[in-house]
Write a protein that holds these residues in place. Structure first.
Motif, PDB file in Angstrom:
ATOM      1  N   SER A  58      -4.376  -7.206  -3.859  1.00 47.67           N
ATOM      2  CA  SER A  58      -5.760  -7.133  -4.315  1.00 47.67           C
ATOM      3  C   SER A  58      -6.133  -5.733  -4.791  1.00 47.67           C
ATOM      4  O   SER A  58      -7.016  -5.591  -5.631  1.00 47.67           O
ATOM      5  CB  SER A  58      -6.703  -7.584  -3.204  1.00 47.67           C
ATOM      6  OG  SER A  58      -6.620  -6.709  -2.111  1.00 47.67           O
ATOM      7  N   HIS A  59      -5.483  -4.697  -4.278  1.00 51.55           N
ATOM      8  CA  HIS A  59      -5.761  -3.329  -4.709  1.00 51.55           C
ATOM      9  C   HIS A  59      -4.744  -2.795  -5.727  1.00 51.55           C
ATOM     10  O   HIS A  59      -4.909  -1.676  -6.217  1.00 51.55           O
ATOM     11  CB  HIS A  59      -5.817  -2.395  -3.487  1.00 51.55           C
ATOM     12  CG  HIS A  59      -7.027  -2.614  -2.651  1.00 51.55           C
ATOM     13  ND1 HIS A  59      -7.067  -3.530  -1.636  1.00 51.55           N
ATOM     14  CD2 HIS A  59      -8.258  -2.047  -2.704  1.00 51.55           C
ATOM     15  CE1 HIS A  59      -8.266  -3.512  -1.077  1.00 51.55           C
ATOM     16  NE2 HIS A  59      -9.001  -2.620  -1.695  1.00 51.55           N
ATOM     17  N   GLN A  75      -1.058  -7.552   4.924  1.00 46.80           N
ATOM     18  CA  GLN A  75      -0.710  -6.333   4.189  1.00 46.80           C
ATOM     19  C   GLN A  75      -0.364  -6.662   2.739  1.00 46.80           C
ATOM     20  O   GLN A  75      -0.757  -5.937   1.821  1.00 46.80           O
ATOM     21  CB  GLN A  75       0.466  -5.648   4.872  1.00 46.80           C
ATOM     22  CG  GLN A  75       0.850  -4.332   4.256  1.00 46.80           C
ATOM     23  CD  GLN A  75       2.054  -3.700   4.953  1.00 46.80           C
ATOM     24  OE1 GLN A  75       2.767  -4.373   5.678  1.00 46.80           O
ATOM     25  NE2 GLN A  75       2.264  -2.425   4.722  1.00 46.80           N
ATOM     26  N   GLY A  76       0.345  -7.763   2.527  1.00 44.53           N
ATOM     27  CA  GLY A  76       0.689  -8.159   1.161  1.00 44.53           C
ATOM     28  C   GLY A  76      -0.521  -8.552   0.347  1.00 44.53           C
ATOM     29  O   GLY A  76      -0.646  -8.190  -0.829  1.00 44.53           O
TER      30      GLY A  76
END
Length: 67
Positions: free
Chosen positions: A60-61, A54-55
């Motif tokens: 990345s987004h 999740q991190g």
């Protein structure tokens, strides 16, 4: 004066026979030992991998930043 034992001797002898006759690893002999030795560490590993993923996704987004 002598105190009464915590458990009767017969029960202790039965448990000794049970644990000495099983040819498994010593940490997997009891009925609940598989839960504490396998399931809990597997759940912790799965949870940590989820949060790491999740991190990485959030980085990345570019989402989930604190202002």
């Amino acid at each position: 004066m002598s105190e009464a034992p915590f458990r009767p001797r017969e029960i202790l002898l039965e448990k000794q026979k049970y644990f000495q006759s099983i040819y498994k690893h010593t940490y997997l002999k009891g009925p609940h030992d598989k839960i504490t030795s396998v399931a809990i560490p597997a759940a912790l590993a799965a949870t940590s991998l989820y949060f790491i993923g999740q991190g990485v996704y959030n980085m990345s987004h570019g989402i989930g930043k604190k202002e």
